[in-house]
Write a protein that holds these residues in place. Structure first.
Motif, PDB file in Angstrom:
ATOM      1  N   ARG A  97       9.560  -0.505  -9.961  1.00 15.39           N
ATOM      2  CA  ARG A  97       9.052  -0.852  -8.610  1.00 15.39           C
ATOM      3  C   ARG A  97       7.888  -1.861  -7.838  1.00 15.39           C
ATOM      4  NH1 ARG A  97      11.275   3.076  -4.683  1.00 15.39           N
ATOM      5  NH2 ARG A  97      12.097   3.879  -6.919  1.00 15.39           N
ATOM      6  N   LEU A  98       6.766  -0.996  -8.108  1.00 10.75           N
ATOM      7  CA  LEU A  98       5.214  -1.588  -7.598  1.00 10.75           C
ATOM      8  C   LEU A  98       5.298  -2.465  -8.296  1.00 10.75           C
ATOM      9  CD1 LEU A  98       2.171  -0.953  -6.455  1.00 10.75           C
ATOM     10  CD2 LEU A  98       1.829   0.318  -8.498  1.00 10.75           C
ATOM     11  N   PRO A 107       0.720  -1.394   0.258  1.00 10.22           N
ATOM     12  CA  PRO A 107      -0.192   0.410   0.470  1.00 10.22           C
ATOM     13  C   PRO A 107       1.045   1.108   0.149  1.00 10.22           C
ATOM     14  CG  PRO A 107      -0.487  -1.200   1.521  1.00 10.22           C
ATOM     15  CD  PRO A 107       0.734  -1.949   1.185  1.00 10.22           C
ATOM     16  N   LEU A 108       1.952   1.204   0.829  1.00 15.34           N
ATOM     17  CA  LEU A 108       2.720   1.846   0.577  1.00 15.34           C
ATOM     18  C   LEU A 108       3.098   2.244  -0.914  1.00 15.34           C
ATOM     19  CD1 LEU A 108       4.946   4.742   2.114  1.00 15.34           C
ATOM     20  CD2 LEU A 108       6.400   2.827   2.359  1.00 15.34           C
ATOM     21  N   MET A 109       3.682   1.989  -1.211  1.00 14.22           N
ATOM     22  CA  MET A 109       4.311   2.075  -2.773  1.00 14.22           C
ATOM     23  C   MET A 109       3.472   2.252  -3.700  1.00 14.22           C
ATOM     24  SD  MET A 109       7.005   0.889  -2.563  1.00 14.22           S
ATOM     25  CE  MET A 109       7.683  -0.064  -4.269  1.00 14.22           C
ATOM     26  N   PRO A 122      14.146  -1.335   6.863  1.00 16.68           N
ATOM     27  CA  PRO A 122      15.458  -1.469   6.390  1.00 16.68           C
ATOM     28  C   PRO A 122      14.957  -1.959   5.419  1.00 16.68           C
ATOM     29  CG  PRO A 122      15.636  -2.925   8.475  1.00 16.68           C
ATOM     30  CD  PRO A 122      14.167  -2.017   8.527  1.00 16.68           C
ATOM     31  N   ILE A 123      13.986  -3.516   5.211  1.00 18.84           N
ATOM     32  CA  ILE A 123      14.436  -4.119   3.806  1.00 18.84           C
ATOM     33  C   ILE A 123      12.700  -3.508   2.920  1.00 18.84           C
ATOM     34  CG2 ILE A 123      15.124  -5.618   4.417  1.00 18.84           C
ATOM     35  CD1 ILE A 123      13.185  -7.450   4.372  1.00 18.84           C
ATOM     36  N   TRP A 124      12.483  -1.964   3.184  1.00 14.37           N
ATOM     37  CA  TRP A 124      11.223  -1.865   2.239  1.00 14.37           C
ATOM     38  C   TRP A 124      11.573  -1.666   1.256  1.00 14.37           C
ATOM     39  CZ3 TRP A 124       8.065   2.105   6.435  1.00 14.37           C
ATOM     40  CH2 TRP A 124       6.813   0.540   6.680  1.00 14.37           C
ATOM     41  N   PRO A 125      11.344  -2.260  -0.419  1.00 14.49           N
ATOM     42  CA  PRO A 125      11.661  -0.387  -1.521  1.00 14.49           C
ATOM     43  C   PRO A 125      12.094   0.265  -1.724  1.00 14.49           C
ATOM     44  CG  PRO A 125      10.044  -2.670  -1.791  1.00 14.49           C
ATOM     45  CD  PRO A 125      10.442  -2.130  -0.404  1.00 14.49           C
ATOM     46  N   ILE A 126      11.320   1.479  -0.461  1.00 15.93           N
ATOM     47  CA  ILE A 126      11.407   2.307  -0.483  1.00 15.93           C
ATOM     48  C   ILE A 126      12.461   3.064   0.183  1.00 15.93           C
ATOM     49  CG2 ILE A 126       8.812   3.613  -0.615  1.00 15.93           C
ATOM     50  CD1 ILE A 126       9.707   3.857   2.644  1.00 15.93           C
ATOM     51  N   MET A 127      13.519   2.073   0.733  1.00 14.42           N
ATOM     52  CA  MET A 127      14.438   2.293   1.102  1.00 14.42           C
ATOM     53  C   MET A 127      15.600   2.173   0.805  1.00 14.42           C
ATOM     54  SD  MET A 127      13.062   3.125   4.711  1.00 14.42           S
ATOM     55  CE  MET A 127      14.993   3.352   5.467  1.00 14.42           C
ATOM     56  N   GLY A 145      -5.159   4.358 -11.423  1.00 11.52           N
ATOM     57  CA  GLY A 145      -5.516   3.657 -11.935  1.00 11.52           C
ATOM     58  C   GLY A 145      -3.971   2.241 -11.639  1.00 11.52           C
ATOM     59  N   TYR A 146      -3.042   2.780 -10.256  1.00 11.34           N
ATOM     60  CA  TYR A 146      -2.071   1.864  -9.988  1.00 11.34           C
ATOM     61  C   TYR A 146      -2.757   1.398  -8.729  1.00 11.34           C
ATOM     62  CZ  TYR A 146       1.977   3.609 -12.930  1.00 11.34           C
ATOM     63  OH  TYR A 146       2.348   3.853 -14.071  1.00 11.34           O
ATOM     64  N   GLU A 147      -4.171   2.156  -8.093  1.00  9.32           N
ATOM     65  CA  GLU A 147      -4.506   1.655  -7.054  1.00  9.32           C
ATOM     66  C   GLU A 147      -4.887  -0.365  -7.139  1.00  9.32           C
ATOM     67  OE1 GLU A 147      -4.848   5.446  -7.315  1.00  9.32           O
ATOM     68  OE2 GLU A 147      -5.449   4.154  -8.176  1.00  9.32           O
ATOM     69  N   ALA A 148      -5.145  -0.422  -9.013  1.00  3.25           N
ATOM     70  CA  ALA A 148      -5.324  -1.526  -8.867  1.00  3.25           C
ATOM     71  C   ALA A 148      -4.917  -3.031  -8.055  1.00  3.25           C
ATOM     72  CB  ALA A 148      -5.950  -2.193 -10.469  1.00  3.25           C
ATOM     73  N   PHE A 149      -2.924  -2.616  -7.881  1.00  6.23           N
ATOM     74  CA  PHE A 149      -2.453  -3.399  -7.549  1.00  6.23           C
ATOM     75  C   PHE A 149      -2.491  -3.386  -6.132  1.00  6.23           C
ATOM     76  CE2 PHE A 149      -0.115  -2.296 -11.089  1.00  6.23           C
ATOM     77  CZ  PHE A 149       0.869  -3.111 -11.350  1.00  6.23           C
ATOM     78  N   LEU A 150      -3.981  -3.032  -5.812  1.00  2.00           N
ATOM     79  CA  LEU A 150      -4.316  -3.503  -4.107  1.00  2.00           C
ATOM     80  C   LEU A 150      -4.496  -4.896  -3.957  1.00  2.00           C
ATOM     81  CD1 LEU A 150      -4.297  -3.087  -1.527  1.00  2.00           C
ATOM     82  CD2 LEU A 150      -6.614  -2.184  -1.693  1.00  2.00           C
TER      83      LEU A 150
END
Length: 984
Positions: free
Chosen positions: A369-370, A305-307, A424-429, A320-325
């Motif tokens: 990345r998402l 959800p963060l991504m 520390p292992i999130w993709p935003i890090m 449109g990217y909300e569909a990835f939920l």
């Protein structure tokens, strides 16, 4: 012909003859075909491009825009609707006629029939209502169609007669369909968002199954000879053969398989069970990694959800990217026994593939990345589900997987506590902002390899004393309970500081801060897991009532009392972990997990819409209704607890005296929980401030104050920006700063907390502002000066976004100075802005203290602007620089202090909004309290017209740092004026 020779045109016509003839073109005359009676150019043209970039007609244009193409398509679709609905009904009959005595079979047949009818109607919705007619209805019908396709495919395979040839084709088509969804979503986003130009086979297999059918129209009269309940197996088919078809085959195919481990290295107990003993060093090695699996699962689950949030944030609306939920609906594939068994057999390999979600930090493009994260979450969910459902017949192994999930969640909280609410292992890090992605990836790979090389024995399903199988309860109730429980854990217990932020109030009644509040939450989670062994308590209605009361107190009461209610609810929720998860995993996997994930998804969307209502169609229904979300969540938990009361007792920590997997898990679980709580204690001790905050230039009695809209600490490239923000605040030597859009305690922001990191690292006092239950985007105030008291305001917002404000009184060099940090509404809602600014003016006007305003107010500067006048004149404040006409939303104002400097600093790629900074001095000969507020407006404006002076006339301690000149530092620089302004 647009640069094409006749030969090239004929070549294109030859390559696409079906499209050509469909559009009504003559194949004899190319030129006539392109210019004549067809609409080829118009049909292939869309909102992005036209011919030759687009050469094939879309369904929308072919069926909705032009005659005769539209009529041909719609007539064909209308003719197909009757057979389609008949097929749905025949399949219903095929199920119930073969198993007439099974109530569950009949209920499932009805469910599948209703689902297929809705799917058929939705198909007509997106065909007959085209995107050019109504884009919203068209897309909604398409989404409903796709969501109904998943249970249609899985349910059809599950309920089909065991015809090997038909099942083979069905699986091929099903895998092809679901495998194509990922690239289809990608191309849809590329086309609709980035504007880049460029299942019938499954149902046809029914012809094989219907060989056992004979369709007859018979007048039975009043005494028909064909009894209504007779099975179809007694009826001759057209070919004259008698066939027996068994719809539900309960053969336990799993009995002959050798299962792999549940989670990466989580199955150390099986090794003990197999070999009787293990060396201490090996046990320690295994147990150090054993809950990494649960940790990695929660890490990927919380990052998705963060991504997703990044895209509507920067699009200022649905992207449109909300569909990835909804990538989690792939769990419905668990209904395919062969696929589930294959995943379980090779779960180490599938877990290894799921690590693409961790590796995604190396992908710079946010969209790709998402997609990688969504793929990782989908694979991880399917693998966990295959392990849990496949282990229904292996009670000890299933227990270990639940144990790994539960302790992995606690570990996730402890690790986030060590990284100031970031994982520390999130993709935003990454390596530049405190990430440890490579380490997490390496440990994950090590764990997967260990699982792949390990072998374990198969354990038969234990039976009750009378030899009967254990009760399952209602699968729908289990699914609802499981989905609601997953939402509860994700939204409230994936960050230890969330409960303290939910209960906070203004100073001094703030409730516990993250230190030590986070440690108390982790301790409560450990206590809840420990109590989970007492199943008689966990499933009792008295215990449920206790938990409900705790949630109500948390939601309704601020401060310490509210936090105590949250602690009580935490113990209750964690005590349910093994009971609800184990109950869930005793149900039919495909439909159960599909419903559970849909419940989770809808609760997640509602959880977002309570604050993001202005950005979604129909969002007003959920505006500020966190209470409804919590009530729905509690109802789901009620369904799960109620259903678990009808299943055989099962506990995480069993009191058996026999040396078995259960007793070992009991001992080790206690030790692990104690170690995690101890680790949390040490982290808290390390984070306790060692000194009292001090202002940067007390020798001048200087206050350097700024305002910054920081877009939820996600920078323009979708990486965490807290360290870069800290560096900018430190370099600017800010004593007080207001941060807007700073409430990160939601699923879509990762349940983070930038306030605690900045406050501790910069050694500042902090006021978080209105908490997550107040339905704002948040505002935070950081101060080097003690906060004597503060009030959190929800400014009047009858139509648009709910606006927040902090009104704090600071002890500045022994004098009281008031500060307001506010985030007002948007341009679209004039009434909101009028009412909000009027309220701010009243607060400032009625204060007796010197005042600083740091806020976001959408207006143009100048006395002729209504909102600007309401703020400055209504609040009897000075604008920091009346000649700066280039501003739009951020403003600094003051009263009762001496202005010495003003600067605008570029955002440096952290957000889309600059930093505005003002320098002020406390006056020694300030007027008695309240005297300055009685000055006339004309005197205010006269005093504001200071003459500017050059920097070399300003004492060193009153200057802005020279590093921001020119290109600046880390892309932060003086802009607009390209230098600061100074005043005598």
């Amino acid at each position: 012909m647009d640069g094409y020779s006749p030969g090239e045109l004929n070549s294109r016509r030859f390559v696409y003859p079906a499209c050509w003839r469909f559009c009504g073109f003559s194949t004899d005359d190319t030129t006539h075909a392109l210019e004549g009676d067809g609409h080829y150019y118009k049909i292939v043209k869309n909102g992005v491009a036209g011919y030759p970039d687009e050469w094939f007609p879309s369904v929308s244009t072919a069926t909705g825009d032009w005659y005769p193409e539209r009529n041909i398509c719609q007539i064909l679709i209308a003719l197909a609707s009757g057979p389609r609905l008949l097929l749905c009904y025949l399949w219903y009959l095929l199920i119930v006629r073969n198993v007439p005595s099974s109530k569950g079979c009949t209920a499932f047949a009805k469910f599948l029939l209703i689902n297929d009818i809705i799917r058929t109607i939705a198909c007509g919705g997106w065909i007959y209502v085209t995107s050019s007619d109504d884009h919203g209805i068209h897309d909604f019908a398409m989404v409903v169609y796709l969501l109904c396709t998943a249970p249609h495919v899985v349910g059809t395979i599950k309920s089909a007669p065991q015809n090997p040839r038909a099942q083979k084709y069905r699986r091929i088509f099903a895998y092809s369909f679901f495998g194509a969804l990922i690239p289809l979503v990608y191309f849809f986003i590329q086309h609709n968002i980035h504007r880049v130009p460029g299942d019938l086979a499954f149902d046809a297999v029914c012809m094989i199954d219907f060989e056992i059918f004979e369709v007859r129209v018979v007048d039975l009269g009043l005494h028909g000879q064909f009894p209504p309940g007779a099975p179809f197996s007694d009826v001759k088919t057209i070919s004259g053969r008698n066939k027996q078809a068994s719809i539900w085959n309960h053969t336990n195919a799993a009995d002959g398989l050798s299962f792999a481990a549940d989670v990466y290295l989580g199955e150390y107990i099986a090794l003990l069970q197999c070999h009787g003993h293990v060396y201490l060093r090996n046990l320690r090695f295994l147990t150090q990694i054993s809950y990494l699996a649960g940790f990695i699962f929660w890490s990927m689950m919380t990052s998705l959800p963060l991504m997703i949030w990044y895209f509507p944030l920067w699009h200022m609306g649905l992207s449109g990217y909300e569909a990835f939920l909804f990538c989690n609906v792939t769990v419905c594939l668990l209904g395919l026994n062969s696929l589930r068994q294959t995943i379980e057999r090779y779960n180490g390999l599938v877990h290894l593939l799921s690590l693409v979600g961790i590796l995604s930090y190396k992908i710079f493009d946010p969209a790709y990345r998402l997609m990688a994260v969504a793929a990782g979450v989908s694979l991880s969910l399917v693998t966990w589900g295959a392990n849990l459902f496949g282990q229904r017949h292996q009670n000890g192994r299933a227990e270990r997987s639940v144990l790994a999930l539960a302790l992995g969640l606690v570990l996730h909280n402890v690790v986030k506590q060590a990284w100031w609410a970031n994982n520390p292992i999130w993709p935003i890090m990454n390596e530049t902002n405190g990430g440890r992605n490579f380490l997490g990836l390496a440990l994950g790979i090590l764990a997967c390899v260990q699982v792949m090389v390990r072998k374990e024995p198969f354990v038969h399903e234990p039976k009750s004393m009378d030899g009967s199988k254990r009760k399952r309860g209602a699968w729908v109730l289990s699914a609802i309970g499981g989905g609601g429980y997953l939402f509860c854990l994700h939204s409230m217990y994936t960050e230890a500081s969330t409960i303290s932020r939910w209960s906070l109030g203004g100073y001094p009644n703030t409730g516990p801060h993250p230190i030590p509040g986070g440690w108390m939450v982790i301790l409560a989670m450990a206590v809840g897991l420990y109590l989970s062994s007492h199943r008689q308590l966990v499933v009792s209605w008295v215990w449920f009532a206790v938990g409900s009361v705790g949630l109500a107190i948390l939601h309704r009461v601020e401060g310490d009392v509210g936090f105590i209610g949250g602690i009580l609810f935490t113990v209750f929720v964690m005590s349910l972990f093994p009971t609800l998860i184990r109950s869930l995993c005793r149900q039919p996997p495909g439909r159960t997990m599909l419903v559970a994930m849909m419940v989770y998804n809808f609760l997640a969307l509602a959880h977002v819409w309570v604050v993001a209502y202005a950005f979604v169609p129909g969002g007003e229904i959920m505006r500020e209704r966190t209470d409804l979300v919590l009530m729905a969540m509690l109802a789901c938990l009620f369904a799960g607890v109620y259903n678990s009361n009808h299943t055989t007792a099962w506990s995480l920590f069993t009191d058996t005296r026999k040396r078995s997997a259960f007793s070992i898990s009991r001992l080790y679980a206690k030790l692990t929980l104690a170690a995690l709580v101890l680790s949390s204690s040490l982290i808290c001790l390390r984070r306790v401030p060692r000194s009292v905050p001090q202002p940067y230039h007390p020798e001048h009695k200087l206050i350097t104050a700024g305002i910054w809209t920081i877009h939820f600490a996600i920078d323009n490239d979708m990486f965490n920006s807290e360290i870069r923000m800290r560096d900018a605040i430190k370099d600017l030597e800010l004593d007080v700063i207001g941060l807007l859009e700073s409430d990160l305690q939601r699923m879509i922001m990762g349940n983070r907390d930038l306030t605690q990191f900045l406050a501790e690292d910069l050694n500042m006092y902090a006021d978080y502002g209105p908490g997550p239950t107040k339905h704002t985007w948040g505002c935070t105030m950081l101060s080097k000066f003690p906060i004597k008291q503060s009030t959190h305001y929800l400014l009047p917002s009858p139509k648009g976004e709910l606006a927040c404000a902090i009104h704090a009184t600071l002890n500045v060099y022994g004098k009281e100075v008031d500060v307001i940090v506010s985030h007002n509404g948007q341009e679209e809602d004039l009434l909101d802005r009028q009412l909000q600014t009027t309220e701010l003016g009243r607060i400032m006007r009625e204060s007796n203290n010197p005042f600083l305003f740091l806020g976001y107010v959408v207006t143009k500067p100048g006395p002729g602007e209504e909102i600007y006048s309401l703020l400055m004149d209504g609040g009897r404040m000075h604008d920091i620089e009346v000649s700066d006409s280039d501003r739009w939303c951020q403003y600094l104002a003051f009263r009762g202090v001496k202005r010495t400097g003003y600067a605008r600093i570029s955002h440096g790629g952290i957000t889309d909004t600059e930093i505005q900074v003002g320098k002020y001095q406390i006056l020694e000969d300030s007027r008695p309290n309240g005297e300055h507020r009685r000055m006339t407006i004309s005197n205010f404006r006269e005093q504001a017209k200071y003459n500017k002076i050059e920097e070399d006339q300003v004492p060193e301690g009153l200057r802005y740092p020279s590093k921001f000149y020119g290109q600046g530092v880390r892309n932060h620089r003086f802009h607009v004026f390209n230098k600061p302004y100074y005043y005598p």
